[in-house]
Write a protein that holds these residues in place. Structure first.
Motif, PDB file in Angstrom:
ATOM      1  N   UNK A   3       0.810  -1.220   0.000  1.00  0.00           N
ATOM      2  CA  UNK A   3       0.000   0.000   0.000  1.00  0.00           C
ATOM      3  C   UNK A   3       0.845   1.272   0.000  1.00  0.00           C
ATOM      4  N   UNK A   4       2.072   1.215   0.496  1.00  0.00           N
ATOM      5  CA  UNK A   4       2.941   2.386   0.531  1.00  0.00           C
ATOM      6  C   UNK A   4       3.551   2.621  -0.848  1.00  0.00           C
ATOM      7  N   UNK A   5       4.163   3.788  -1.023  1.00  0.00           N
ATOM      8  CA  UNK A   5       4.899   4.088  -2.256  1.00  0.00           C
ATOM      9  C   UNK A   5       6.347   3.656  -2.060  1.00  0.00           C
ATOM     10  N   UNK A   6       6.826   2.798  -2.935  1.00  0.00           N
ATOM     11  CA  UNK A   6       8.156   2.211  -2.815  1.00  0.00           C
ATOM     12  C   UNK A   6       9.042   2.752  -3.932  1.00  0.00           C
ATOM     13  N   UNK A   7      10.228   3.227  -3.553  1.00  0.00           N
ATOM     14  CA  UNK A   7      11.201   3.744  -4.498  1.00  0.00           C
ATOM     15  C   UNK A   7      12.548   3.089  -4.240  1.00  0.00           C
ATOM     16  N   UNK A   8      13.392   3.094  -5.257  1.00  0.00           N
ATOM     17  CA  UNK A   8      14.763   2.613  -5.107  1.00  0.00           C
ATOM     18  C   UNK A   8      15.714   3.793  -5.184  1.00  0.00           C
ATOM     19  N   UNK A   9      16.860   3.639  -4.557  1.00  0.00           N
ATOM     20  CA  UNK A   9      17.852   4.699  -4.556  1.00  0.00           C
ATOM     21  C   UNK A   9      19.241   4.085  -4.529  1.00  0.00           C
ATOM     22  N   UNK A  10      20.222   4.843  -5.018  1.00  0.00           N
ATOM     23  CA  UNK A  10      21.619   4.425  -4.957  1.00  0.00           C
ATOM     24  C   UNK A  10      22.402   5.246  -3.942  1.00  0.00           C
ATOM     25  N   UNK A  11      21.702   6.067  -3.178  1.00  0.00           N
ATOM     26  CA  UNK A  11      22.344   6.947  -2.201  1.00  0.00           C
ATOM     27  C   UNK A  11      22.029   6.485  -0.785  1.00  0.00           C
ATOM     28  N   UNK A  12      22.824   6.919   0.201  1.00  0.00           N
ATOM     29  CA  UNK A  12      22.552   6.535   1.591  1.00  0.00           C
ATOM     30  C   UNK A  12      21.373   7.268   2.198  1.00  0.00           C
ATOM     31  N   UNK A  13      20.863   8.301   1.539  1.00  0.00           N
ATOM     32  CA  UNK A  13      19.698   9.036   2.031  1.00  0.00           C
ATOM     33  C   UNK A  13      19.094   9.821   0.873  1.00  0.00           C
ATOM     34  N   UNK A  14      17.832  10.150   1.008  1.00  0.00           N
ATOM     35  CA  UNK A  14      17.134  10.944  -0.009  1.00  0.00           C
ATOM     36  C   UNK A  14      16.465  12.115   0.689  1.00  0.00           C
ATOM     37  N   UNK A  15      16.637  13.310   0.127  1.00  0.00           N
ATOM     38  CA  UNK A  15      16.008  14.513   0.683  1.00  0.00           C
ATOM     39  C   UNK A  15      14.930  15.006  -0.274  1.00  0.00           C
ATOM     40  N   UNK A  16      13.795  15.321   0.305  1.00  0.00           N
ATOM     41  CA  UNK A  16      12.666  15.821  -0.467  1.00  0.00           C
ATOM     42  C   UNK A  16      12.429  17.285  -0.102  1.00  0.00           C
ATOM     43  N   UNK A  17      12.395  18.197  -1.100  1.00  0.00           N
ATOM     44  CA  UNK A  17      12.038  19.585  -0.797  1.00  0.00           C
ATOM     45  C   UNK A  17      10.592  19.659  -0.334  1.00  0.00           C
ATOM     46  N   UNK A  18      10.350  20.535   0.604  1.00  0.00           N
ATOM     47  CA  UNK A  18       9.031  20.613   1.218  1.00  0.00           C
ATOM     48  C   UNK A  18       8.606  22.071   1.337  1.00  0.00           C
ATOM     49  N   UNK A  19       7.392  22.359   0.918  1.00  0.00           N
ATOM     50  CA  UNK A  19       6.830  23.700   1.103  1.00  0.00           C
ATOM     51  C   UNK A  19       5.988  23.702   2.361  1.00  0.00           C
ATOM     52  N   UNK A  20       6.390  24.583   3.259  1.00  0.00           N
ATOM     53  CA  UNK A  20       5.723  24.631   4.560  1.00  0.00           C
ATOM     54  C   UNK A  20       4.501  25.545   4.591  1.00  0.00           C
ATOM     55  N   UNK A  21       4.450  26.529   3.690  1.00  0.00           N
ATOM     56  CA  UNK A  21       3.314  27.453   3.690  1.00  0.00           C
ATOM     57  C   UNK A  21       3.124  28.007   2.289  1.00  0.00           C
ATOM     58  N   UNK A  22       2.017  28.699   2.099  1.00  0.00           N
ATOM     59  CA  UNK A  22       1.725  29.330   0.819  1.00  0.00           C
ATOM     60  C   UNK A  22       1.891  30.840   0.955  1.00  0.00           C
ATOM     61  N   UNK A  23       1.659  31.526  -0.119  1.00  0.00           N
ATOM     62  CA  UNK A  23       1.741  32.997  -0.067  1.00  0.00           C
ATOM     63  C   UNK A  23       0.555  33.563   0.707  1.00  0.00           C
ATOM     64  N   UNK A  24       0.654  34.827   1.086  1.00  0.00           N
ATOM     65  CA  UNK A  24      -0.380  35.479   1.892  1.00  0.00           C
ATOM     66  C   UNK A  24      -0.983  36.648   1.094  1.00  0.00           C
ATOM     67  N   UNK A  25      -1.935  36.359   0.254  1.00  0.00           N
ATOM     68  CA  UNK A  25      -2.581  37.400  -0.555  1.00  0.00           C
ATOM     69  C   UNK A  25      -3.620  38.145   0.278  1.00  0.00           C
ATOM     70  N   UNK A  26      -3.931  39.365  -0.126  1.00  0.00           N
ATOM     71  CA  UNK A  26      -4.875  40.206   0.614  1.00  0.00           C
ATOM     72  C   UNK A  26      -5.799  40.927  -0.368  1.00  0.00           C
ATOM     73  N   UNK A  27      -7.010  41.210   0.123  1.00  0.00           N
ATOM     74  CA  UNK A  27      -7.931  42.001  -0.685  1.00  0.00           C
ATOM     75  C   UNK A  27      -7.502  43.477  -0.632  1.00  0.00           C
ATOM     76  N   UNK A  28      -7.547  44.105  -1.795  1.00  0.00           N
ATOM     77  CA  UNK A  28      -7.124  45.492  -1.862  1.00  0.00           C
ATOM     78  C   UNK A  28      -8.110  46.320  -2.688  1.00  0.00           C
ATOM     79  N   UNK A  29      -8.179  47.580  -2.358  1.00  0.00           N
ATOM     80  CA  UNK A  29      -9.007  48.506  -3.136  1.00  0.00           C
ATOM     81  C   UNK A  29      -8.227  49.105  -4.300  1.00  0.00           C
ATOM     82  N   UNK A  30      -8.973  49.908  -5.058  1.00  0.00           N
ATOM     83  CA  UNK A  30      -8.353  50.545  -6.215  1.00  0.00           C
ATOM     84  C   UNK A  30      -7.248  51.492  -5.767  1.00  0.00           C
TER      85      UNK A  30
END
Length: 364
Positions: A113-140
């Protein structure tokens, strides 16, 4: 003696008369000798059952005589038996069957059931986005505000699982290859069991991080230490976002003991929450979601987490090296031993804890 048969006055008689008497005596002597020889021959041919001293009569003769006299009621019957190796037991060797008797080795089917991958390295690093942008409502004509998402990374190290087995050269030679085959099978089952335990409850130190050890997974409190609540299972399921809750890889996980308790749960209309599979190859369902039995999950107990639901594609397994079996006949050669090494390098970790939720059997 036989000479007693010859007349004592043979010399005093006439020639004719003496000759006739001698012939008669010799004829009688011949008949007597013949009768005695016949009697001796018959005696020699006849089994000596009762004559002779005790020391001259063998055990076999005594047993045969007893059988002739008493039949099956003979007090002593000696025979060759299988139970006695010297008494012909070696003539009936035990059959060695090629079928092995093995104890069942159970482990959780997480790899399915899990996702299985192979690697040739001793470790794998995955980039991770912790948050999104902070848009705001604005007037003209209002100036827009800048915002930046934050990023990080998640690392999955690969850990090593290893052992070795020593086998004598004689055993390897005499077993015709079956000993080595059984050792390889034992290694495969042992490594499969150990890595499954690591995927469930591993600490992450020199072993995979188990999904039950991830502190970021939220929990729904059952409200009772031992009795599962049907309402709380519903709360747990719908506390997840719909995209995670309805993902193709989403399923419940629990051990057999917990599954037995879940199967008894009913809704307000007295209908079972658990539904059997009506089609071959399809899993059982709980609240319409598949159920996976994982033997390494904890039992129901106060403060335990016996049930988890989530999208299992978010648990990542990294294979650096499949099970490697190395037969070393050299280093232990002086001891007459062949050493078989088994090595496995694998890592595991949850990529997104938000895709899972656990049930805690407690009052608070």
């Amino acid at each position: 003696m036989f000479i007693d048969k010859i007349p004592a006055d043979l010399e005093t008689k006439s020639d004719d008369t003496g000759i006739e008497e001698v012939k008669g005596a010799l004829a009688g002597l011949t008949d007597d000798v013949k009768a005695r020889l016949d009697a001796m021959e018959a005696q020699i041919a006849r089994p000596n059952l009762n004559k002779g001293s005790k020391d001259e009569t063998t055990d076999e003769q005594k047993a045969f005589a007893e059988y002739l006299h008493r039949g099956d009621a003979a007090p002593e019957v000696k025979t060759l038996t299988v139970s006695s190796d010297p008494g012909a037991g070696y003539l009936a060797p035990v059959e060695m069957n090629a079928e092995f008797i093995r104890n069942l080795v159970e482990f959780s089917p997480i790899r399915q059931y899990a996702s299985v991958r192979t690697t040739s390295a001793p470790a794998v690093r995955y980039p991770k986005r912790n948050s999104i942008t902070n848009s705001q409502w604005e007037g003209e004509l209002e100036e827009s505000q800048a915002s930046e998402p934050t990023f990080g990374q998640l690392e999955i190290p690969v850990h090593k699982l290893t052992t070795f087995v020593d086998i004598s050269e004689e055993l390897l030679a005499d077993s015709g290859g079956s000993a080595e085959q059984e050792v390889r099978l034992a290694l495969a089952e042992d490594f499969g069991q150990k890595e499954a335990i690591g995927f469930v409850s591993g600490s992450g130190v020199k072993q995979p991080e188990g999904f039950m050890s991830n502190a970021d997974i939220a929990a729904t409190v059952n409200g009772h230490a031992t009795n599962l609540s049907a309402d709380k299972l519903i709360d747990l399921l719908y506390s997840l976002p719909a995209s995670y809750r309805n993902a193709s890889g989403a399923a419940w996980a629990m051990n057999g003991t917990t599954l037995a308790a879940v199967r008894k749960l009913k809704d307000g209309q007295n209908n079972f929450l658990w539904q059997p599979s009506y089609q071959a190859g399809q899993p059982e369902t709980l609240l319409g979601k598949p159920v996976v039995e994982m033997v390494d999950m904890p039992d129901i107990a106060d403060g335990a987490f016996p049930v988890i639901y989530g999208d299992w594609s978010s648990y990542r397994i990294l294979d650096r090296l499949n099970l490697s079996v190395l037969v070393d006949p050299y280093t232990q050669k002086r001891n007459g031993v062949v050493r078989i090494h088994g090595t496995r390098r694998v890592g595991g970790r949850i990529l997104q804890a938000a895709r899972f939720r656990k049930l805690k059997t407690a009052t608070s």
